[in-house]
Design a protein around this motif. Structure first.
Motif, mmCIF file in Angstrom:
data_model
loop_
_atom_site.group_PDB
_atom_site.id
_atom_site.type_symbol
_atom_site.label_atom_id
_atom_site.label_comp_id
_atom_site.label_asym_id
_atom_site.label_seq_id
_atom_site.Cartn_x
_atom_site.Cartn_y
_atom_site.Cartn_z
ATOM 1 N N LEU A 143 0.975 -1.157 -0.067
ATOM 2 C CA LEU A 143 0.136 -0.075 -0.064
ATOM 3 C C LEU A 143 0.854 1.170 0.036
ATOM 4 O O LEU A 143 0.476 2.274 -0.763
ATOM 5 C CB LEU A 143 -0.840 -0.018 1.311
ATOM 6 C CG LEU A 143 -1.791 1.460 1.438
ATOM 7 C CD1 LEU A 143 -2.880 1.162 0.029
ATOM 8 C CD2 LEU A 143 -2.654 0.944 2.604
ATOM 9 N N GLU A 144 2.030 1.159 0.810
ATOM 10 C CA GLU A 144 2.888 2.344 0.938
ATOM 11 C C GLU A 144 3.561 2.436 -0.528
ATOM 12 O O GLU A 144 3.681 3.798 -1.285
ATOM 13 C CB GLU A 144 3.828 2.277 1.808
ATOM 14 C CG GLU A 144 4.932 3.353 2.037
ATOM 15 C CD GLU A 144 6.033 3.157 3.051
ATOM 16 O OE1 GLU A 144 6.805 4.039 3.229
ATOM 17 O OE2 GLU A 144 5.917 1.959 3.655
ATOM 18 N N LYS A 145 3.616 1.420 -1.287
ATOM 19 C CA LYS A 145 4.392 1.725 -2.731
ATOM 20 C C LYS A 145 3.257 2.165 -3.645
ATOM 21 O O LYS A 145 3.532 3.141 -4.782
ATOM 22 C CB LYS A 145 4.697 0.496 -3.351
ATOM 23 C CG LYS A 145 6.137 -0.226 -2.508
ATOM 24 C CD LYS A 145 6.566 -1.726 -3.074
ATOM 25 C CE LYS A 145 7.602 -2.199 -2.361
ATOM 26 N NZ LYS A 145 8.193 -3.363 -3.019
ATOM 27 N N LEU A 146 1.917 1.713 -3.419
ATOM 28 C CA LEU A 146 1.074 2.224 -4.251
ATOM 29 C C LEU A 146 0.786 3.711 -4.074
ATOM 30 O O LEU A 146 0.308 4.483 -5.161
ATOM 31 C CB LEU A 146 -0.164 1.288 -3.870
ATOM 32 C CG LEU A 146 -0.433 -0.096 -4.486
ATOM 33 C CD1 LEU A 146 -1.636 -0.928 -4.120
ATOM 34 C CD2 LEU A 146 -0.150 -0.040 -6.055
ATOM 35 N N GLN A 147 0.835 3.942 -2.965
ATOM 36 C CA GLN A 147 0.727 5.508 -2.264
ATOM 37 C C GLN A 147 1.829 6.427 -3.010
ATOM 38 O O GLN A 147 1.472 7.434 -3.678
ATOM 39 C CB GLN A 147 0.764 5.587 -0.735
ATOM 40 C CG GLN A 147 0.388 6.899 -0.424
ATOM 41 C CD GLN A 147 -1.016 7.421 -0.293
ATOM 42 O OE1 GLN A 147 -1.843 6.584 -0.532
ATOM 43 N NE2 GLN A 147 -1.276 8.722 -0.694
ATOM 44 N N GLN A 148 2.931 5.777 -3.121
ATOM 45 C CA GLN A 148 4.213 6.404 -3.779
ATOM 46 C C GLN A 148 4.002 6.622 -5.162
ATOM 47 O O GLN A 148 3.912 7.729 -5.784
ATOM 48 C CB GLN A 148 5.550 5.901 -3.426
ATOM 49 C CG GLN A 148 5.792 5.938 -1.952
ATOM 50 C CD GLN A 148 7.105 5.129 -1.838
ATOM 51 O OE1 GLN A 148 7.633 4.504 -2.638
ATOM 52 N NE2 GLN A 148 7.669 5.156 -0.462
ATOM 53 N N ILE A 152 3.104 9.806 -7.314
ATOM 54 C CA ILE A 152 3.900 10.188 -8.609
ATOM 55 C C ILE A 152 2.807 10.585 -9.962
ATOM 56 O O ILE A 152 2.980 11.403 -10.625
ATOM 57 C CB ILE A 152 4.697 9.210 -8.853
ATOM 58 C CG1 ILE A 152 5.981 8.987 -8.143
ATOM 59 C CG2 ILE A 152 5.426 9.360 -10.432
ATOM 60 C CD1 ILE A 152 6.729 7.912 -8.168
ATOM 61 N N LEU A 153 1.787 9.890 -9.962
ATOM 62 C CA LEU A 153 0.798 9.742 -10.763
ATOM 63 C C LEU A 153 0.154 11.132 -10.747
ATOM 64 O O LEU A 153 -0.267 11.673 -11.884
ATOM 65 C CB LEU A 153 -0.109 8.474 -10.750
ATOM 66 C CG LEU A 153 -1.223 8.414 -11.817
ATOM 67 C CD1 LEU A 153 -0.678 8.474 -13.380
ATOM 68 C CD2 LEU A 153 -2.110 7.192 -11.392
ATOM 69 N N CYS A 154 -0.233 11.477 -9.399
ATOM 70 C CA CYS A 154 -0.935 12.936 -9.256
ATOM 71 C C CYS A 154 0.052 14.013 -9.725
ATOM 72 O O CYS A 154 -0.746 14.710 -10.370
ATOM 73 C CB CYS A 154 -1.160 13.096 -7.979
ATOM 74 S SG CYS A 154 -2.627 11.778 -7.280
ATOM 75 N N ASN A 155 1.272 13.837 -9.639
ATOM 76 C CA ASN A 155 2.145 14.868 -10.067
ATOM 77 C C ASN A 155 2.107 14.928 -11.397
ATOM 78 O O ASN A 155 2.071 16.081 -12.198
ATOM 79 C CB ASN A 155 3.507 14.613 -9.442
ATOM 80 C CG ASN A 155 3.704 14.896 -7.926
ATOM 81 O OD1 ASN A 155 2.887 15.582 -7.334
ATOM 82 N ND2 ASN A 155 4.260 14.341 -7.176
ATOM 83 N N LEU A 156 2.366 14.005 -12.080
ATOM 84 C CA LEU A 156 2.334 13.717 -13.579
ATOM 85 C C LEU A 156 1.046 14.146 -14.171
ATOM 86 O O LEU A 156 1.032 14.793 -15.219
ATOM 87 C CB LEU A 156 2.610 12.134 -14.077
ATOM 88 C CG LEU A 156 4.084 11.895 -13.795
ATOM 89 C CD1 LEU A 156 3.952 10.360 -14.228
ATOM 90 C CD2 LEU A 156 5.011 12.403 -14.739
ATOM 91 N N THR A 157 0.011 13.904 -13.503
ATOM 92 C CA THR A 157 -1.249 14.428 -13.944
ATOM 93 C C THR A 157 -1.733 15.698 -13.870
ATOM 94 O O THR A 157 -1.951 16.406 -14.848
ATOM 95 C CB THR A 157 -2.518 13.689 -13.277
ATOM 96 O OG1 THR A 157 -2.411 12.291 -13.365
ATOM 97 C CG2 THR A 157 -3.893 13.976 -13.757
ATOM 98 N N SER A 158 -0.873 16.257 -12.568
ATOM 99 C CA SER A 158 -1.148 17.781 -12.323
ATOM 100 C C SER A 158 -0.164 18.424 -13.524
ATOM 101 O O SER A 158 -0.721 19.738 -14.126
ATOM 102 C CB SER A 158 -0.734 18.184 -11.003
ATOM 103 O OG SER A 158 -0.405 19.508 -10.865
#
Length: 254
Positions: A143-148, A152-158
């Motif tokens: 879950l921690e890896k998925l959170q990371q 990252i995906l949120c930053n890329l999406t932003s």
């Protein structure tokens, strides 16, 4: 009161009417024709109303007795059903008591087996809890890896959203510039069209002027030809005049 023959089925039950043999109601063959005659005076209205009220009271009493009988039947039916339900509940209760007694006896007999089963269940539960804790630790790490990855995906999406927004703004500006350029071009085309129309009009007027000049030139040419013809005529007349003068001079000299 009226008197009516007994052959009438509808009025035969009236208590205040009866029939008797009368020769006035017989035909020639001796058969009754249903002749009706008065036998006594008519009852007063108060007595008729009282009799009608008594008769209605009798009918109401009959109806009340019928309703009471029906209600009693329904009550008896409900009581019978409740008695059956109570009997069924009593039988079920007796059966449950017997089952409870049998269960308690089996429980006394199998107490040692239950104790060992409980111990085994505790061991299994401890092992299961340990396994669950290990799985939860693995799930927490995953879950921690998925959170990371999610961050990252949120930053890329932003970043992608920002780039798309900037691109949209740029496209909107370019579109606005194209629209303005197209409007300017349309204005210039309109001005050029007006200028072309004006030039065409001037060209047409110039053609008319050239045509007029050509006509004037032709007229001038004709006038010139006429003048040349007149000059030629004058020259011929002058030569003739000179010849005449020479002839006159020759005559004078002779």
């Amino acid at each position: 009161m009226v008197f009516e023959d007994e052959s009438s089925d509808e009025n035969s039950s009236l208590p205040y009417m009866h029939s008797e043999t009368s020769t006035d109601g017989l035909n020639q063959e001796g058969q009754n024709c249903g002749f009706v005659q008065w036998v006594d005076e008519q009852w007063p209205p108060t007595m008729e109303n009282a009799l009608l009220k008594l008769w209605s009271m009798v009918e109401e009493s009959k109806s009340a007795r019928v309703d009471d009988n029906l209600q009693s039947s329904l009550t008896i039916h409900h009581l019978t059903e409740e008695n059956k339900k109570l009997d069924a509940q009593y039988d079920k209760l007796v059966k449950d008591v017997h089952q409870l007694v049998d269960f308690q006896q089996d429980r006394v007999v199998d107490f040692s087996y239950l104790q060992s089963a409980v111990t085994y269940q505790h061991q299994c539960r401890a092992e299961l809890v340990a396994g669950m804790n290990a799985k939860m630790a693995k799930k927490d790490a995953a879950l921690e890896k998925l959170q990371q990855k999610f961050e990252i995906l949120c930053n890329l999406t932003s970043a992608q959203a920002t780039a798309i927004q900037n691109l949209k703004l740029k496209n909107m500006k370019e579109k606005q510039l194209r629209i303005e350029a197209q409007e300017n071009l349309e204005l210039k085309n309109a001005e050029f069209t007006k200028f072309e129309e004006k030039l065409t009009q001037e060209k047409l007027e110039l053609k008319f002027q050239v045509a007029d000049l050509l006509k004037l030139k032709e007229n001038h040419k004709e006038e010139k030809q006429m003048q040349e013809f007149k000059i030629t005529e004058l020259m011929k007349a002058e030569e003739k005049l000179k010849e005449k003068i020479k002839g006159i001079q020759a005559i004078l000299e002779n």
